[in-house]
Design a protein around this motif. Structure first.
Motif, PDB file in Angstrom:
ATOM      1  N   LEU A  54       0.741  -1.199  -0.071  1.00  0.00           N
ATOM      2  CA  LEU A  54      -0.177   0.059  -0.133  1.00  0.00           C
ATOM      3  C   LEU A  54       1.129   1.356   0.128  1.00  0.00           C
ATOM      4  CD1 LEU A  54      -2.645   1.458   0.607  1.00  0.00           C
ATOM      5  CD2 LEU A  54      -2.405   1.053   3.106  1.00  0.00           C
ATOM      6  N   ASP A  55       0.832   2.138  -1.057  1.00  0.00           N
ATOM      7  CA  ASP A  55       1.715   3.366  -1.191  1.00  0.00           C
ATOM      8  C   ASP A  55       0.881   4.528  -1.089  1.00  0.00           C
ATOM      9  OD1 ASP A  55       3.440   5.270  -1.810  1.00  0.00           O
ATOM     10  OD2 ASP A  55       4.279   4.117  -3.696  1.00  0.00           O
ATOM     11  N   LEU A  56       1.119   5.189  -0.085  1.00  0.00           N
ATOM     12  CA  LEU A  56       0.159   6.410   0.305  1.00  0.00           C
ATOM     13  C   LEU A  56       1.216   7.828   0.173  1.00  0.00           C
ATOM     14  CD1 LEU A  56      -2.082   5.455   3.121  1.00  0.00           C
ATOM     15  CD2 LEU A  56      -2.735   5.177   0.636  1.00  0.00           C
ATOM     16  N   SER A  57       2.451   7.495  -0.205  1.00  0.00           N
ATOM     17  CA  SER A  57       3.398   8.371  -0.279  1.00  0.00           C
ATOM     18  C   SER A  57       3.424   9.594  -1.206  1.00  0.00           C
ATOM     19  CB  SER A  57       4.774   7.887  -0.469  1.00  0.00           C
ATOM     20  OG  SER A  57       4.964   7.390  -1.677  1.00  0.00           O
ATOM     21  N   ASN A  58       2.682   9.360  -2.346  1.00  0.00           N
ATOM     22  CA  ASN A  58       2.434  10.429  -3.417  1.00  0.00           C
ATOM     23  C   ASN A  58       1.139  10.814  -3.293  1.00  0.00           C
ATOM     24  OD1 ASN A  58       4.960   9.715  -4.702  1.00  0.00           O
ATOM     25  ND2 ASN A  58       3.871   7.920  -5.604  1.00  0.00           N
ATOM     26  N   PRO A  59       0.849  12.348  -2.786  1.00  0.00           N
ATOM     27  CA  PRO A  59      -0.300  12.808  -2.536  1.00  0.00           C
ATOM     28  C   PRO A  59      -1.326  12.736  -3.745  1.00  0.00           C
ATOM     29  CG  PRO A  59       1.418  14.565  -2.637  1.00  0.00           C
ATOM     30  CD  PRO A  59       2.077  13.348  -2.594  1.00  0.00           C
ATOM     31  N   ARG A  60      -2.537  12.395  -3.472  1.00  0.00           N
ATOM     32  CA  ARG A  60      -3.497  12.160  -4.513  1.00  0.00           C
ATOM     33  C   ARG A  60      -3.242  11.174  -5.351  1.00  0.00           C
ATOM     34  NH1 ARG A  60      -7.862  15.593  -3.166  1.00  0.00           N
ATOM     35  NH2 ARG A  60      -7.280  17.471  -2.208  1.00  0.00           N
ATOM     36  N   GLU A  61      -2.322  10.407  -5.340  1.00  0.00           N
ATOM     37  CA  GLU A  61      -1.772   9.327  -6.510  1.00  0.00           C
ATOM     38  C   GLU A  61      -1.806   8.057  -5.510  1.00  0.00           C
ATOM     39  OE1 GLU A  61      -1.754   9.450  -9.542  1.00  0.00           O
ATOM     40  OE2 GLU A  61      -2.255  11.616  -9.880  1.00  0.00           O
ATOM     41  N   TYR A  62      -2.527   7.621  -4.760  1.00  0.00           N
ATOM     42  CA  TYR A  62      -2.582   6.583  -4.018  1.00  0.00           C
ATOM     43  C   TYR A  62      -2.576   5.105  -4.775  1.00  0.00           C
ATOM     44  CZ  TYR A  62      -3.675  10.498  -1.060  1.00  0.00           C
ATOM     45  OH  TYR A  62      -3.525  11.884  -0.575  1.00  0.00           O
ATOM     46  N   THR A  63      -1.574   4.248  -4.550  1.00  0.00           N
ATOM     47  CA  THR A  63      -1.655   3.097  -5.303  1.00  0.00           C
ATOM     48  C   THR A  63      -1.299   1.924  -4.345  1.00  0.00           C
ATOM     49  OG1 THR A  63       0.631   3.254  -5.751  1.00  0.00           O
ATOM     50  CG2 THR A  63      -0.594   4.379  -7.406  1.00  0.00           C
ATOM     51  N   TYR A  64      -1.250   0.710  -4.974  1.00  0.00           N
ATOM     52  CA  TYR A  64      -1.346  -0.539  -4.383  1.00  0.00           C
ATOM     53  C   TYR A  64      -0.647  -1.399  -5.483  1.00  0.00           C
ATOM     54  CZ  TYR A  64      -5.546  -2.368  -6.771  1.00  0.00           C
ATOM     55  OH  TYR A  64      -6.234  -2.677  -7.519  1.00  0.00           O
ATOM     56  N   THR A  65      -0.181  -2.632  -4.907  1.00  0.00           N
ATOM     57  CA  THR A  65       0.303  -3.886  -5.857  1.00  0.00           C
ATOM     58  C   THR A  65       0.240  -4.910  -5.235  1.00  0.00           C
ATOM     59  OG1 THR A  65       2.678  -3.663  -4.964  1.00  0.00           O
ATOM     60  CG2 THR A  65       2.365  -2.259  -7.037  1.00  0.00           C
ATOM     61  N   LEU A  66      -0.039  -6.053  -6.060  1.00  0.00           N
ATOM     62  CA  LEU A  66      -0.422  -7.380  -5.479  1.00  0.00           C
ATOM     63  C   LEU A  66       0.663  -8.191  -6.305  1.00  0.00           C
ATOM     64  CD1 LEU A  66      -3.224  -6.144  -4.810  1.00  0.00           C
ATOM     65  CD2 LEU A  66      -4.077  -8.378  -5.206  1.00  0.00           C
ATOM     66  N   THR A  67       1.883  -8.842  -5.747  1.00  0.00           N
ATOM     67  CA  THR A  67       2.541  -9.492  -6.242  1.00  0.00           C
ATOM     68  C   THR A  67       2.678 -11.060  -6.013  1.00  0.00           C
ATOM     69  OG1 THR A  67       4.184  -7.643  -6.629  1.00  0.00           O
ATOM     70  CG2 THR A  67       5.258  -9.610  -6.811  1.00  0.00           C
ATOM     71  N   LEU A  68       2.387 -11.891  -6.945  1.00  0.00           N
ATOM     72  CA  LEU A  68       2.419 -13.295  -6.364  1.00  0.00           C
ATOM     73  C   LEU A  68       3.742 -13.884  -6.343  1.00  0.00           C
ATOM     74  CD1 LEU A  68       0.357 -15.564  -6.145  1.00  0.00           C
ATOM     75  CD2 LEU A  68       0.949 -15.933  -8.799  1.00  0.00           C
ATOM     76  N   ASN A  69       4.097 -14.443  -5.199  1.00  0.00           N
ATOM     77  CA  ASN A  69       5.371 -14.882  -4.957  1.00  0.00           C
ATOM     78  C   ASN A  69       5.527 -16.270  -5.541  1.00  0.00           C
ATOM     79  OD1 ASN A  69       6.048 -12.675  -3.308  1.00  0.00           O
ATOM     80  ND2 ASN A  69       4.562 -13.416  -1.660  1.00  0.00           N
TER      81      ASN A  69
END
Length: 353
Positions: free
Chosen positions: A338-353
């Protein structure tokens, strides 16, 4: 007289031979006399052009000129220079090079040049344009056109920002975390910041730099969410991760502490009943968890409650407050970030291990 004629003929032969060899050694040696520089034809000086992000790849304008005259048949190089009007090309911006008699700019290309030259987004301003001709590979025999002035209104896709310096980062506005407004010209700013003790808000100067001496705001002393820019107090905060929301026109702010973030949903081991806590990494400024997921749905929520949560409306990888549930593509062990570090550009990633 015959003897003199032989000497003269011999001298001319030597000159011709030397000249021939000189040209064969350096193909770029051109004997030409500049007769006149390129003459700008279109657009007309004073033409107004409003650039648009919606038309980024469309041609904004085409600069056309008449050939420069070098009194010889040779290829002519043309370099276009652009500068802020009134600067006498003290710091010209390259507008392109060609051997043709024209050059076209898309909205995006002309916008990039306009911003680089010093124009402000969404504000009409004048740019001076000129064409410099030359021949050979060493820009020899340069000639310059007259100056054409265009009235350009550029745009920006970057959201305006303010900085949040404080004890959390050494009170340096230049390196402080940023809050972004909802759109250009808006006064509402927001962003996530890890805070520790006290902080303030700082605006950029006219050139976009953040420094003390710029306009800055603090609390009015009541510590009730009211900002002032004169006689202000530092804003206090207990250590934690905060969503800061600021209105620089209405002079208000709020600081909601959302230090605990978790993953929840039918795709998680605990279903919709409880969170799977995520871990904050200060270096990357992200929350993450490695967890087994099923091919179902997930969301992110703060502080073990539904008051503040994120989903992904549109499945574009960008988070929306209260957005749609996020589909897990297939069952497996995932690293979720969960990446909330870029203001108003909040993103996430799901990486299959």
């Amino acid at each position: 007289m015959k003897k003199l004629n032989k000497i003269t003929a011999g001298f001319l032969a030597v000159v011709a031979f030397v000249g021939f060899n000189a040209c064969s050694d350096d193909d770029n040696l051109i004997i030409a006399a500049p007769q006149g520089g390129p003459e700008l034809v279109t657009p007309s000086s004073g033409t107004a052009i409003v650039l648009s992000v919606a038309n980024e790849q469309n041609v904004a304008t085409t600069l056309v000129w008449n050939d420069a005259d070098y009194d010889t048949q040779t290829a002519v190089n043309y370099d276009v220079e652009i500068a802020l009007s009134g600067t006498d090309f003290a710091a010209p911006i390259a507008g392109g090079s060609t051997t043709e008699r024209f050059i076209s700019w898309t909205n995006q290309q002309l916008n990039d040049v306009a911003i680089a030259a010093g124009l402000s987004p969404f504000v009409a301003g004048d740019l001076d344009i000129r064409v410099i001709s030359s021949i050979g590979t060493q820009d020899a025999q340069q000639q310059m056109s007259d100056v054409l002035t265009l009235n350009i209104t550029p745009y920006t896709t970057s959201l305006p920002m303010i900085a949040v310096p404080g004890d959390h980062q050494g009170w340096d506005p230049a390196t402080a975390p940023r809050l972004a407004s909802s759109e250009f010209g808006a006064s509402d700013y927001e962003g996530y910041v890890w805070l520790n003790n006290e902080y303030k808000f700082v605006a950029p100067d006219a050139t976009g730099n953040f420094a003390w001496g710029n306009l800055d705001w603090g609390d009015d002393g009541s510590f009730s969410g009211v900002l002032v820019d004169d006689g202000e107090s530092n804003v206090p905060a207990t250590p934690g991760y905060y969503l800061l929301q600021v209105d620089t026109e209405n002079l208000t702010y709020s600081a909601a502490q959302y230090t605990n973030w978790g993953l929840i949903g039918s795709g998680t081991p605990t279903g919709w009943d409880s969170d799977n806590d995520m871990t904050y990494d200060s270096a990357s400024q992200t929350f993450s968890i490695t967890v087994d997921l099923t091919a179902d749905e997930i969301k992110f929520r703060a502080n073990d409650g539904w008051d503040w949560n994120y989903g992904d409306t549109g499945a574009d990888g960008r988070l929306n407050p209260g957005g749609d549930n996020i589909a897990v593509p297939e069952a497996g062990n995932y690293t979720v970030v969960l990446d909330l570090s870029n203001p108003r550009e909040y993103t996430y990633t799901l990486t299959l291990n």
